[in-house]
Design a protein around this motif. Structure first.
Motif, mmCIF file in Angstrom:
data_model
loop_
_atom_site.group_PDB
_atom_site.id
_atom_site.type_symbol
_atom_site.label_atom_id
_atom_site.label_comp_id
_atom_site.label_asym_id
_atom_site.label_seq_id
_atom_site.Cartn_x
_atom_site.Cartn_y
_atom_site.Cartn_z
ATOM 1 N N PHE A 45 -13.460 -5.042 10.872
ATOM 2 C CA PHE A 45 -12.553 -6.095 11.345
ATOM 3 C C PHE A 45 -11.370 -5.489 12.087
ATOM 4 N N SER A 46 -10.840 -4.407 11.548
ATOM 5 C CA SER A 46 -9.719 -3.718 12.187
ATOM 6 C C SER A 46 -10.112 -3.160 13.555
ATOM 7 N N MET A 47 -11.320 -2.587 13.655
ATOM 8 C CA MET A 47 -11.780 -2.051 14.936
ATOM 9 C C MET A 47 -11.937 -3.164 15.966
ATOM 10 N N ILE A 48 -12.478 -4.312 15.545
ATOM 11 C CA ILE A 48 -12.631 -5.445 16.459
ATOM 12 C C ILE A 48 -11.261 -5.933 16.933
ATOM 13 N N MET A 49 -10.279 -5.867 16.037
ATOM 14 C CA MET A 49 -8.928 -6.344 16.348
ATOM 15 C C MET A 49 -8.084 -5.321 17.097
ATOM 16 N N THR A 64 -20.615 -9.643 8.408
ATOM 17 C CA THR A 64 -20.753 -11.021 8.867
ATOM 18 C C THR A 64 -19.419 -11.755 8.802
ATOM 19 N N THR A 65 -18.703 -11.584 7.699
ATOM 20 C CA THR A 65 -17.387 -12.217 7.574
ATOM 21 C C THR A 65 -16.402 -11.643 8.578
ATOM 22 N N ALA A 66 -16.483 -10.346 8.834
ATOM 23 C CA ALA A 66 -15.606 -9.730 9.836
ATOM 24 C C ALA A 66 -15.828 -10.371 11.207
ATOM 25 N N PHE A 67 -17.086 -10.642 11.535
ATOM 26 C CA PHE A 67 -17.398 -11.306 12.811
ATOM 27 C C PHE A 67 -16.849 -12.727 12.820
ATOM 28 N N PHE A 68 -17.113 -13.487 11.757
ATOM 29 C CA PHE A 68 -16.643 -14.870 11.700
ATOM 30 C C PHE A 68 -15.124 -14.957 11.867
ATOM 31 N N VAL A 69 -14.407 -14.141 11.094
ATOM 32 C CA VAL A 69 -12.945 -14.221 11.097
ATOM 33 C C VAL A 69 -12.371 -13.747 12.429
ATOM 34 N N SER A 70 -12.918 -12.663 12.978
ATOM 35 C CA SER A 70 -12.414 -12.172 14.265
ATOM 36 C C SER A 70 -12.685 -13.179 15.377
ATOM 37 N N PHE A 71 -13.801 -13.885 15.292
ATOM 38 C CA PHE A 71 -14.143 -14.882 16.314
ATOM 39 C C PHE A 71 -13.158 -16.046 16.299
ATOM 40 N N ILE A 72 -12.861 -16.570 15.098
ATOM 41 C CA ILE A 72 -11.963 -17.730 15.045
ATOM 42 C C ILE A 72 -10.517 -17.353 15.335
ATOM 43 N N LEU A 73 -10.139 -16.116 15.017
ATOM 44 C CA LEU A 73 -8.764 -15.683 15.300
ATOM 45 C C LEU A 73 -8.510 -15.550 16.798
ATOM 46 N N THR A 74 -9.550 -15.196 17.538
ATOM 47 C CA THR A 74 -9.391 -14.915 18.976
ATOM 48 C C THR A 74 -10.018 -15.983 19.867
ATOM 49 N N TYR A 75 -10.430 -17.107 19.263
ATOM 50 C CA TYR A 75 -11.102 -18.163 20.025
ATOM 51 C C TYR A 75 -12.267 -17.592 20.848
ATOM 52 N N GLY A 76 -13.154 -16.897 20.132
ATOM 53 C CA GLY A 76 -14.315 -16.321 20.807
ATOM 54 C C GLY A 76 -13.979 -15.092 21.612
ATOM 55 N N TYR A 77 -12.986 -14.297 21.125
ATOM 56 C CA TYR A 77 -12.555 -13.049 21.759
ATOM 57 C C TYR A 77 -11.897 -13.282 23.124
ATOM 58 N N ASN A 78 -11.168 -14.406 23.217
ATOM 59 C CA ASN A 78 -10.442 -14.725 24.449
ATOM 60 C C ASN A 78 -8.936 -14.583 24.310
ATOM 61 N N THR A 79 -8.441 -14.344 23.076
ATOM 62 C CA THR A 79 -7.016 -14.082 22.861
ATOM 63 C C THR A 79 -6.879 -12.824 22.024
ATOM 64 N N ASP A 80 -5.642 -12.414 21.760
ATOM 65 C CA ASP A 80 -5.431 -11.139 21.065
ATOM 66 C C ASP A 80 -5.413 -11.249 19.538
ATOM 67 N N GLY A 81 -5.450 -12.422 18.984
ATOM 68 C CA GLY A 81 -5.510 -12.568 17.529
ATOM 69 C C GLY A 81 -4.171 -12.640 16.840
#
Length: 270
Positions: free
Chosen positions: A219-223, A118-135
């Motif tokens: 988190f790493s896989m999402i990133m 759950t935290t991996a999803f939250f953090v990856s979402f805010i880092l990428t603005y909803g998976y629209n940037t590369d983080g």
């Protein structure tokens, strides 16, 4: 601070292990979920600090804040129940069986994993603005960590697998020393200090913690980390969890129990 003698706090360890087996499924899962979620947040906090400052030492000094928060809230990590719960069985506490131990470990594992994910999803979402940037730089750093700590071990075959296993042992040796150390005192400040030192050591030394990895590798896989779920499970999570079990139980729980609860008779001197 109020110091508790080893014979007293080791009995508290056995009591804690017993109480975790009697805890309801709901309470076990919720406490484990929150522990996994908080530890994941602490991990990304420490990595962010290390990335921005260029100092892994600073990140390591700050990382234990996650362990302290979850310990004070009485949330449960798999690494902790690996150490404590079997002691209740060894002490022949009523109702504590191998099946009850496995039940507790199973629910704590599921809760920790769900919370970390759950935290991996939250953090990856805010880092990428909803998976629209590369983080950015943090995403690149985390992707590299995931690859090096799966495929990097895989390159060395069996030796690599046992390297993770031993790093997992060393990790839970230190983490469990922190958990046990927190039982020595009744003051919050002293508990924090007792936990801080060994947890900081494990993080700085790059030892492997199964719950941190439940957050870090998804988190790493999402990133963008280029490794598979199979790589993560076989070349990190499984040997890490086994190493955590052996380290916590055989380097902390059993030595303390055997020498402070099941003590041998004193020698008779001539």
């Amino acid at each position: 601070m109020a110091y508790i003698e080893p014979s007293e706090f080791v009995t508290k360890m056995v009591d804690a292990g017993e109480s975790k087996c009697y805890m309801s499924t709901k309470d076990t899962f919720i406490r484990a979920f929150m522990a996994g979620a908080i530890l994941g947040l602490a991990a990304v906090f420490a990595i962010t600090v290390a990335t921005k400052t260029g100092s892994i030492l600073i990140g390591s000094i700050l990382f234990p804040v996650g362990f302290i928060m979850l310990y004070l809230m009485k949330f449960d990590l798999l690494t902790g129940v690996f150490t404590l719960v079997p002691l209740a069985w060894l002490d022949k506490r009523p109702g504590i069986t191998v099946g009850q131990i496995m039940r507790n470990w199973g629910w704590v594992f599921l809760g920790n994993f769900a919370g970390a994910l759950t935290t991996a999803f939250f953090v990856s979402f805010i880092l990428t603005y909803g998976y629209n940037t590369d983080g950015g730089a943090l995403a690149a750093k985390v992707a590299t960590i995931g690859e090096s700590r799966t495929l990097g071990y895989q390159e060395h075959g069996v030796a690599g697998w046992f390297t993770i296993f031993i790093r997992g042992m060393l990790c839970n040796w230190m983490v469990s020393m922190g958990v046990v150390g927190a039982m020595i005192s009744t003051s919050a400040g002293s508990k924090m200090m007792a936990m801080w030192m060994p947890v900081m050591l494990f993080f700085f030394m790059g030892f492997e913690h199964s719950i941190v990895n439940m957050f870090l590798f998804p988190f790493s896989m999402i990133m963008g980390g280029e490794f598979t779920v199979y790589d993560y499970l076989i070349w990190n999570e499984l040997p890490t969890a086994l190493g955590n079990l052996f380290g916590g139980l055989f380097l902390v729980g059993l030595p303390l129990y055997l020498t402070h609860v099941r003590t041998s008779p004193e020698r008779q001197l001539a």
